[in-house]
Design an enzyme around this catalytic site. Structure first.
Site, mmCIF file in Angstrom:
data_model
loop_
_atom_site.group_PDB
_atom_site.id
_atom_site.type_symbol
_atom_site.label_atom_id
_atom_site.label_comp_id
_atom_site.label_asym_id
_atom_site.label_seq_id
_atom_site.Cartn_x
_atom_site.Cartn_y
_atom_site.Cartn_z
ATOM 1 C CE LYS A 47 -1.978 2.729 2.912
ATOM 2 N NZ LYS A 47 -1.874 3.959 2.101
ATOM 3 N N GLY B 261 4.949 7.159 10.399
ATOM 4 C CA GLY B 261 5.001 7.856 11.679
ATOM 5 C C GLY B 261 4.878 6.917 12.877
ATOM 6 C CD GLU C 132 13.015 0.192 9.364
ATOM 7 O OE1 GLU C 132 13.605 1.112 9.969
ATOM 8 O OE2 GLU C 132 13.466 -0.962 9.292
ATOM 9 C CB CYS D 199 12.596 8.564 8.773
ATOM 10 S SG CYS D 199 13.699 7.654 7.696
ATOM 11 C CD GLU E 174 9.515 12.316 12.264
ATOM 12 O OE1 GLU E 174 8.397 11.800 12.431
ATOM 13 O OE2 GLU E 174 10.433 11.752 11.654
HETATM 14 P P1 NAD Z 1 2.045 8.033 8.127
HETATM 15 O O1 NAD Z 1 2.335 7.184 9.298
HETATM 16 O O2 NAD Z 1 0.943 9.021 8.229
HETATM 17 O O3 NAD Z 1 1.696 7.163 6.843
HETATM 18 C C1 NAD Z 1 2.545 6.154 6.363
HETATM 19 C C2 NAD Z 1 1.713 5.113 5.671
HETATM 20 O O4 NAD Z 1 0.859 4.513 6.640
HETATM 21 C C3 NAD Z 1 0.814 5.650 4.574
HETATM 22 O O5 NAD Z 1 0.760 4.715 3.523
HETATM 23 C C4 NAD Z 1 -0.536 5.746 5.257
HETATM 24 O O6 NAD Z 1 -1.616 5.644 4.384
HETATM 25 C C5 NAD Z 1 -0.486 4.555 6.184
HETATM 26 N N1 NAD Z 1 -1.363 4.641 7.353
HETATM 27 C C6 NAD Z 1 -1.802 5.758 7.990
HETATM 28 N N2 NAD Z 1 -2.603 5.427 9.014
HETATM 29 C C7 NAD Z 1 -2.684 4.070 9.032
HETATM 30 C C8 NAD Z 1 -3.355 3.129 9.860
HETATM 31 N N3 NAD Z 1 -4.105 3.508 10.885
HETATM 32 N N4 NAD Z 1 -3.210 1.804 9.599
HETATM 33 C C9 NAD Z 1 -2.417 1.401 8.574
HETATM 34 N N5 NAD Z 1 -1.773 2.246 7.748
HETATM 35 C C10 NAD Z 1 -1.891 3.567 7.975
HETATM 36 O O7 NAD Z 1 3.413 8.707 7.762
HETATM 37 P P2 NAD Z 1 3.694 9.722 6.605
HETATM 38 O O8 NAD Z 1 3.184 11.052 7.038
HETATM 39 O O9 NAD Z 1 3.250 9.170 5.302
HETATM 40 O O10 NAD Z 1 5.304 9.697 6.585
HETATM 41 C C11 NAD Z 1 6.030 10.407 7.495
HETATM 42 C C12 NAD Z 1 6.519 9.553 8.638
HETATM 43 O O11 NAD Z 1 7.208 8.410 8.158
HETATM 44 C C13 NAD Z 1 7.521 10.282 9.487
HETATM 45 O O12 NAD Z 1 7.231 10.102 10.846
HETATM 46 C C14 NAD Z 1 8.837 9.640 9.131
HETATM 47 O O13 NAD Z 1 9.814 9.752 10.108
HETATM 48 C C15 NAD Z 1 8.451 8.250 8.850
HETATM 49 N N6 NAD Z 1 9.453 7.584 7.986
HETATM 50 C C16 NAD Z 1 10.286 6.664 8.555
HETATM 51 C C17 NAD Z 1 11.263 6.030 7.793
HETATM 52 C C18 NAD Z 1 12.205 5.012 8.404
HETATM 53 O O14 NAD Z 1 12.873 4.310 7.660
HETATM 54 N N7 NAD Z 1 12.271 4.904 9.710
HETATM 55 C C19 NAD Z 1 11.370 6.321 6.434
HETATM 56 C C20 NAD Z 1 10.493 7.267 5.877
HETATM 57 C C21 NAD Z 1 9.532 7.883 6.684
#
Ligand code: NAD
Length: 510
Positions: free
Chosen positions: A195, A249, A270, A304, A404
């Protein structure tokens, strides 16, 4: 500093190989392209100018269910898991070659959909192909162990695929995050329901077209586009999914982990970070300034592992901040398609408001805004642009230091000695990454070993390798991607014991 927007991008040309059905971009499920069952769609918006790029199918839970069932069938009955590792590897090498062959397309698609500058997307596309190559190569390497147990047993292990893997990725590296998940999973013989983030599904869908063209068995790779709370949650909760791999996140990670308890599926997370970039007074000044900028402003801080906390030794502070501010003001912000652009937009108006809210919090908390802090106007007013921002005179308890922000906002902290640097560096709930700049090799090693973080750098920031593990300590998640660890995370370990002296045990009398 602003660059001008480029209005010359031909969207139809950029998306020429992304399939369409009834005017919308469909999902890839069970080897076929399909729209959402209820016909729902979502408009994708160019973050650089606010214009609509395309309309994409918006899945509901029932669409996710269809993909999960297809994947289940492909794993339980299809040829993928039982194919020889060499045959799987050959197909993955072809994926790598196809990404390379269409690199320009992947680069333009991610610049269009995510907004990041072309040169950043170029790195992502090169890395993506190499990630497939790395895991194609690793698929055929030895993976088990043998154990010297008491006679008459011979004991060894084999690694087997986990099964159906749900893979949920964020918008900040649309192609690369998808590939980090797909490549090791497929190499190990798993099947995938991917997804992408709802804002940036285009490069994953373009990649799906490659799987289709290479005739991967039906259901081995499924790409479902839709919202996290519905589709993502359905995948995380499904009883038919054996593993969930998530990047995003920390709050979402917590919710996914909770949903995954339904069948105690394997989980790897992650998550976010607030990573310290520690600069000692004896560091090479120009190198440290340069990487401090790169650490926070690459991908507009939407990384991230961003070096979002800059820890400066007291005696260095004034000179360093002065130079940093001077250089931050010169960063060329603009449309990613403009070759002069060094920093692109924030992903969406909603996220830009979130970043702006943090800038206001920083000011209200009493930190000194040394540069930036504003939305960009003029030719960039229609996009989600924010100036490169630096806060100084912070205290460790401020929210802008602890939380963050995920945008181009750097907070400067000041330390006295090595012990102070270490305790300040570790003083957040996160533990994803960290860096140390010093010319004292022993000090560099001492400090790095004390950092509670999964990815660390000495005299550099950000380099990431397909060959080396990636993941966090503390609330930055658990499990590792990339390298051999990334492959292991998609396998179960089976212990096999063979009795070399076949006769009754005699434990019970006859
Ligand atoms: P997010 O958590 O809002 O979304 C990430 C993904 O999760 C999206 O595909 C979203 O649709 C999905 N999602 C959202 N709510 C969900 C739920 N309740 N159940 C299942 N899936 C769900 O994050 P974002 O805003 O897209 O990305 C930013 C975050 O990602 C930041 O916190 C960043 O640090 C983190 N990030 C971490 C890494 C790493 O390798 N550690 C890499 C890239 C980004």
């Amino acid at each position: 500093m602003q660059t001008m927007p480029t209005s010359t991008v031909d969207i139809d040309d950029v998306l020429r190989n992304v399939p369409r059905l009834e005017g919308a971009i469909p999902m890839y499920v069970d080897g076929a392209w399909r729209l959402a069952r209820d016909g729902a769609t979502r408009d994708l918006i160019n973050p650089a100018n606010g214009e609509r790029i395309a309309t994409v199918a918006e899945a509901a839970e029932s669409d996710a269910e269809l993909a999960i069932r297809a994947a289940r069938k492909a794993f339980d009955e299809g040829p993928w898991g039982s194919m020889s590792a060499a045959d799987r590897a050959a197909m993955l090498f072809k994926v790598a070659d196809a990404i390379d062959a269409h690199r320009d397309e992947f680069v333009s698609i991610d610049t269009l959909n995510n907004g990041k500058p072309l040169r950043e997307c170029e790195y992502d596309a090169v890395d993506a192909a190499n990630c497939f190559r790395y895991y194609a190569g690793y698929a055929t390497k030895p993976h088990g162990q043998t154990f010297d147990v008491p006679a008459p047993s011979q004991t060894f292990t084999v690694r087997e695929p986990i099964g159906v893997c749900g893979q949920i990725v964020p918008w900040n590296y649309p192609l690369l995050m998808a590939v980090w998940k797909l490549a090791p999973a497929l190499a190990a013989g798993n099947v995938c329901v991917l997804k992408p983030a709802e804002l940036t599904p285009l490069s994953a869908l373009r990649l799906a077209k490659i799987f289709e063209e290479l005739e991967f068995p039906k259901g081995v790779v499924n790409v479902v586009t839709g919202a996290g709370a519905t589709v993502g949650h359905a995948i995380a909760e499904s009883l038919l999914v054996d593993k969930i791999a998530f990047t995003g996140g920390t709050k979402t990670g917590r919710s996914i982990m909770h949903a995954a308890t339904s069948n105690l599926k394997k989980v790897s997370l992650e998550l976010g970070g607030k990573s310290p970039n520690v600069v000692f007074a004896d560091a090479d000044f120009d190198t440290a300034v340069d990487y401090a900028l790169f650490g926070i402003y690459a991908n507009a801080g939407q990384v991230c592992s961003a070096g979002s906390r800059l820890l400066l030794q007291e005696s260095l502070h004034d000179r360093f901040v002065e130079r940093l501010v001077e250089r931050a003001k010169k960063i060329r912000v603009g449309d990613g398609f403009d070759p002069n652009t060094e920093m692109g937009p924030i992903i969406s108006p909603v996220h830009r408001e979130r970043v702006e809210a943090y800038i206001k919090i920083g000011i209200d908390e009493g930190a000194t805004l040394r540069c930036g802090g504003k939305r960009m106007g003029g030719a960039l007013a229609a996009g989600n642009f924010i100036e490169p921002t630096i806060f100084d005179d912070t205290t460790p308890s401020m929210r802008i230091v602890q939380e963050e922000i995920f945008g181009p906002v750097l907070v400067v902290q000041t330390f006295g000695d090595e012990a102070g640097a270490i305790s300040m560096a570790n003083d957040t709930v996160y533990g994803l990454a960290g860096a140390v700049f010093t010319q004292d090799v022993a000090k560099a090693h001492r400090v790095i070993r004390k950092l509670r973080a999964g990815i660390t750098w000495v005299n550099t920031y950000h380099p990431t390798y397909n060959e080396a593990p990636w993941g966090g300590y503390k609330q930055s998640g658990f499990g590792r991607e990339l390298g051999t660890y990334g492959y292991d995370a998609y396998t179960e370990v089976k212990q096999i014991n063979v009795n070399l002296d076949v006769q009754p045990s005699g434990w019970f009398g006859d």
